[in-house]
Design a protein around this motif. Structure first.
Motif, PDB file in Angstrom:
ATOM      1  N   UNK A 132      19.231 -40.107 -67.252  1.00 31.28           N
ATOM      2  CA  UNK A 132      17.850 -40.297 -66.397  1.00 31.28           C
ATOM      3  C   UNK A 132      17.694 -41.823 -65.893  1.00 31.28           C
ATOM      4  N   UNK A 133      18.102 -42.675 -66.671  1.00 30.58           N
ATOM      5  CA  UNK A 133      18.129 -44.104 -66.399  1.00 30.58           C
ATOM      6  C   UNK A 133      19.278 -44.761 -66.025  1.00 30.58           C
ATOM      7  N   UNK A 134      20.412 -43.876 -65.562  1.00 33.12           N
ATOM      8  CA  UNK A 134      21.730 -44.568 -65.128  1.00 33.12           C
ATOM      9  C   UNK A 134      21.918 -44.011 -63.703  1.00 33.12           C
ATOM     10  N   UNK A 135      20.738 -44.055 -63.090  1.00 26.94           N
ATOM     11  CA  UNK A 135      21.307 -43.491 -61.546  1.00 26.94           C
ATOM     12  C   UNK A 135      21.578 -42.230 -61.284  1.00 26.94           C
ATOM     13  N   UNK A 136      21.305 -41.289 -62.324  1.00 26.33           N
ATOM     14  CA  UNK A 136      21.560 -39.866 -62.098  1.00 26.33           C
ATOM     15  C   UNK A 136      23.035 -39.703 -62.374  1.00 26.33           C
ATOM     16  N   UNK A 137      23.678 -40.374 -63.248  1.00 23.94           N
ATOM     17  CA  UNK A 137      24.953 -40.086 -63.724  1.00 23.94           C
ATOM     18  C   UNK A 137      25.233 -40.453 -65.269  1.00 23.94           C
ATOM     19  N   UNK A 138      26.254 -39.835 -65.833  1.00 24.21           N
ATOM     20  CA  UNK A 138      26.275 -39.937 -67.406  1.00 24.21           C
ATOM     21  C   UNK A 138      27.525 -41.081 -67.313  1.00 24.21           C
ATOM     22  N   UNK A 139      27.234 -42.036 -67.909  1.00 22.69           N
ATOM     23  CA  UNK A 139      28.022 -43.089 -68.018  1.00 22.69           C
ATOM     24  C   UNK A 139      29.545 -42.667 -68.464  1.00 22.69           C
ATOM     25  N   UNK A 140      30.407 -43.333 -68.201  1.00 20.52           N
ATOM     26  CA  UNK A 140      31.930 -42.676 -68.522  1.00 20.52           C
ATOM     27  C   UNK A 140      32.059 -43.422 -69.920  1.00 20.52           C
ATOM     28  N   UNK A 141      32.629 -42.870 -70.895  1.00 17.98           N
ATOM     29  CA  UNK A 141      33.065 -43.207 -72.091  1.00 17.98           C
ATOM     30  C   UNK A 141      34.033 -44.388 -72.189  1.00 17.98           C
ATOM     31  N   UNK A 142      34.366 -44.990 -73.260  1.00 20.33           N
ATOM     32  CA  UNK A 142      35.337 -46.121 -73.398  1.00 20.33           C
ATOM     33  C   UNK A 142      35.909 -46.208 -74.716  1.00 20.33           C
ATOM     34  N   UNK A 143      37.084 -46.719 -74.771  1.00 18.57           N
ATOM     35  CA  UNK A 143      37.633 -46.957 -76.112  1.00 18.57           C
ATOM     36  C   UNK A 143      37.611 -45.556 -76.868  1.00 18.57           C
ATOM     37  N   UNK A 144      36.835 -45.840 -78.268  1.00 20.56           N
ATOM     38  CA  UNK A 144      36.887 -44.920 -79.253  1.00 20.56           C
ATOM     39  C   UNK A 144      35.953 -43.512 -78.899  1.00 20.56           C
ATOM     40  N   UNK A 145      35.143 -43.785 -77.779  1.00 20.56           N
ATOM     41  CA  UNK A 145      34.273 -42.561 -77.394  1.00 20.56           C
ATOM     42  C   UNK A 145      35.065 -41.572 -76.726  1.00 20.56           C
ATOM     43  N   UNK A 146      36.153 -41.850 -76.014  1.00 18.46           N
ATOM     44  CA  UNK A 146      36.889 -40.645 -75.578  1.00 18.46           C
ATOM     45  C   UNK A 146      37.124 -39.521 -76.569  1.00 18.46           C
ATOM     46  N   UNK A 147      37.214 -40.078 -77.799  1.00 20.98           N
ATOM     47  CA  UNK A 147      37.593 -38.926 -78.853  1.00 20.98           C
ATOM     48  C   UNK A 147      36.464 -37.896 -78.782  1.00 20.98           C
ATOM     49  N   UNK A 148      35.206 -38.346 -78.506  1.00 21.69           N
ATOM     50  CA  UNK A 148      34.148 -37.262 -78.662  1.00 21.69           C
ATOM     51  C   UNK A 148      34.083 -36.362 -77.396  1.00 21.69           C
ATOM     52  N   UNK A 149      34.951 -36.361 -76.441  1.00 16.64           N
ATOM     53  CA  UNK A 149      35.023 -35.841 -75.157  1.00 16.64           C
ATOM     54  C   UNK A 149      36.305 -34.664 -75.589  1.00 16.64           C
ATOM     55  N   UNK A 150      37.009 -34.861 -76.157  1.00 10.99           N
ATOM     56  CA  UNK A 150      38.220 -34.039 -76.738  1.00 10.99           C
ATOM     57  C   UNK A 150      39.288 -34.975 -77.409  1.00 10.99           C
ATOM     58  N   UNK A 151      40.329 -34.371 -78.030  1.00 12.38           N
ATOM     59  CA  UNK A 151      41.154 -34.870 -78.792  1.00 12.38           C
ATOM     60  C   UNK A 151      42.012 -35.913 -77.788  1.00 12.38           C
ATOM     61  N   UNK A 152      42.218 -37.107 -78.438  1.00 14.22           N
ATOM     62  CA  UNK A 152      43.141 -38.202 -77.876  1.00 14.22           C
ATOM     63  C   UNK A 152      44.431 -38.320 -78.359  1.00 14.22           C
ATOM     64  N   UNK A 153      44.729 -37.051 -79.073  1.00 14.03           N
ATOM     65  CA  UNK A 153      46.017 -37.075 -79.565  1.00 14.03           C
ATOM     66  C   UNK A 153      47.271 -37.184 -78.492  1.00 14.03           C
TER      67      UNK A 153
END
Length: 499
Positions: A129-150
């Motif tokens: 809601x406070x990011x201009x109507x967009x979900x901020x992109x993950x970075x670094x280790x946050x990518x693993x929360x969106x799917x396995x980085x194996x």
């Protein structure tokens, strides 16, 4: 040769397909990595404001690509993760042009479903809601929360960080609109095993999951596995390109609904149980003993997800009618309920229903509110986490029967709170765990992990093994072994209630 239209998951654009496109074109096929509106790479500001982009616009983007392909070409649409939503929308609008849809490590959305239901943390909508109507992109280790980085190298992860862009919020919150059935055309599922998906999981759903999964056994549905994580276009572009070519050639493993147990359900419980008085209190049924009260009580918690339209509902099924009457015959109130586990994102609602049912049972004057047990079955096992982590003094026992005790990696919509493997500890109440010897491998792995965690923590676990039983054995495996296992588990629970 087929023409491949490749649509990626959140935060990424056509650039993510570069190596796959190259390999497909080397074989003579044509391929296009689609960059959806607002999803250009992070090297420059997006040409379209996030607030102006929704799921329908992304559907129109894919339709535009299809319309630009020669009318005599065979189009294969590939949707990865979120990308399956605009792919299905475009296939629905151009059914005559779509030869096949490939679900690449993606869910199975239908008409009216929102992509937000499949993201790992639904609270992203609030934060956006406070990011201009967009979900901020993950970075670094946050990518693993969106799917396995194996399988991703450090360079791959750095590339994701550099190129990813915020995901327009309305692409996740707008419902998908479909007029037809997505499975009325050839379909291929490509499952990334390091992300928790696999053919064994699909076979489990066909054997004992909700009926809606039976479409996966259709004659025009095939499956492939890739031994990599959630971004195979980066971690395994060569094998992915090969699999896509085979899919276009109508290859892939076909699955069938098993003929024998556990799908061959009976209409009776495995034990011959005498009927007991039953009272209905909203979503809760109380199966009552004949002796004088106050009685201890056992609340049975079903698994799922289940359809809200399922009939009979779980508490009216042979399994829960049987368990409720059986415990009543042993001198305890057998309580059953219908809770709202209608999807993977619904565990919080189901947990609320379980907590409300417990309070209803404890408030009954015929129940000894200081002697309560909770008995979880199947994927309802995830709901045990709260009670294992912070047990009230009146909770004397937690029973788990062929349970799921940690969400598989691709069940990203299940909140992190529901992980009994992490919740079990020295302060947990005694656990009675019934383990089916012919369990689905996905479930069995979580049971094994739970037993290791419980052993390290010094938690008390009474293990009831049923070596020749399947998942859901109460209505499929009517054997002396399964009958003895149910009786032993019930005795173990009651022993804790009578202390």
């Amino acid at each position: 040769m087929a023409v491949f239209v490749l649509v990626s998951g959140p935060f990424t654009g056509g650039w993510v397909w570069r190596e796959v496109v190259t390999r497909l074109r080397e074989t003579g096929a044509e391929a296009y990595g689609v960059t959806l509106s607002g999803m250009a790479d992070g090297s420059e500001p997006p040409a379209v404001a996030a607030a102006d982009v929704d799921l329908e616009r992304h559907v129109e983007d894919v339709v535009g690509v299809i319309d630009g392909i020669g009318a005599d070409e065979e189009v294969v649409l590939v949707g990865h993760d979120y990308g399956i939503h605009p792919v299905l929308g475009a296939a629905d609008r151009r059914p005559e042009r779509c030869a096949r849809v490939v679900y690449l490590d993606a869910g199975m959305p239908g008409d009216g479903d929102t992509p937000l239901a499949l993201v790992p943390d639904a609270s992203v909508a609030e934060r956006a809601g406070g990011a201009g109507g967009a979900v901020p992109a993950p970075s670094g280790g946050e990518w693993a929360r969106w799917g396995s980085t194996a399988g991703l190298s450090a360079a791959d992860l750095a590339r994701l960080d550099r190129m990813a862009v915020p995901q327009p919020l309305r692409t996740l919150t707008q419902p998908l609109g479909l007029r037809g059935n997505p499975f009325d055309r050839p379909v291929t599922g490509v499952l990334c095993t390091a992300n928790g998906s696999g053919i064994a999981m699909v076979e489990m759903l066909l054997a004992s999951g909700p009926p809606e999964f039976r479409v996966l056994a259709g004659p025009r549905v095939g499956f492939f596995e890739l031994e990599t994580g959630h971004w195979p276009m980066l971690s395994a572009p060569g094998p992915l390109a090969e699999v896509l070519l085979r899919a276009a050639a109508d290859e892939g493993r076909r699955l069938t609904v098993p003929d024998g147990p556990p799908s061959a359900r009976t209409e009776t419980f495995l034990l011959d149980v005498a009927e007991r008085p039953r009272e209905r209190r909203g979503t809760v049924d109380l199966h009552l003993p004949e002796a004088e009260g106050p009685w201890p009580a056992v609340l049975f918690v079903h698994g799922g997800p289940v359809s809200p339209d399922r009939r009979p509902t779980p508490r009216d099924s042979p399994t829960f009618l049987g368990y409720g009457a059986y415990l009543a015959g042993l001198g305890a109130v057998g309580a059953t309920l219908d809770h709202r586990l209608y999807g993977l994102d619904a565990y919080p609602k189901a947990a609320e229903d379980v907590a409300a049912a417990v309070e209803l049972v404890r408030a009954d004057p015929r129940v000894d509110g200081e002697r309560i047990a909770l008995w979880f079955l199947s994927a309802g096992g995830l709901l045990a986490a709260d009670w294992l982590a912070a047990p009230p003094p009146w909770l004397r026992c937690v029973a788990l029967t062929y349970p799921l005790l940690a969400a598989p990696p691709d069940w990203r919509a299940v909140p992190e709170r529901f992980r009994p493997v992490e919740a079990v500890g020295a302060s947990s109440p005694p656990v009675v765990l019934t383990r089916a010897g012919l369990e689905h491998p996905v479930f069995q792995a979580t049971v094994d992990a739970f037993l290791v965690a419980a052993g390290r923590a010094g938690a008390e676990v009474d293990l009831v093994d049923v070596p020749h039983a399947h998942h859901g054995f109460e209505t499929s495996d009517h054997t002396d072994e399964t009958r003895a296992a149910v009786a032993r588990a019930a005795r173990a629970v009651l022993a804790r209630l009578r202390v």
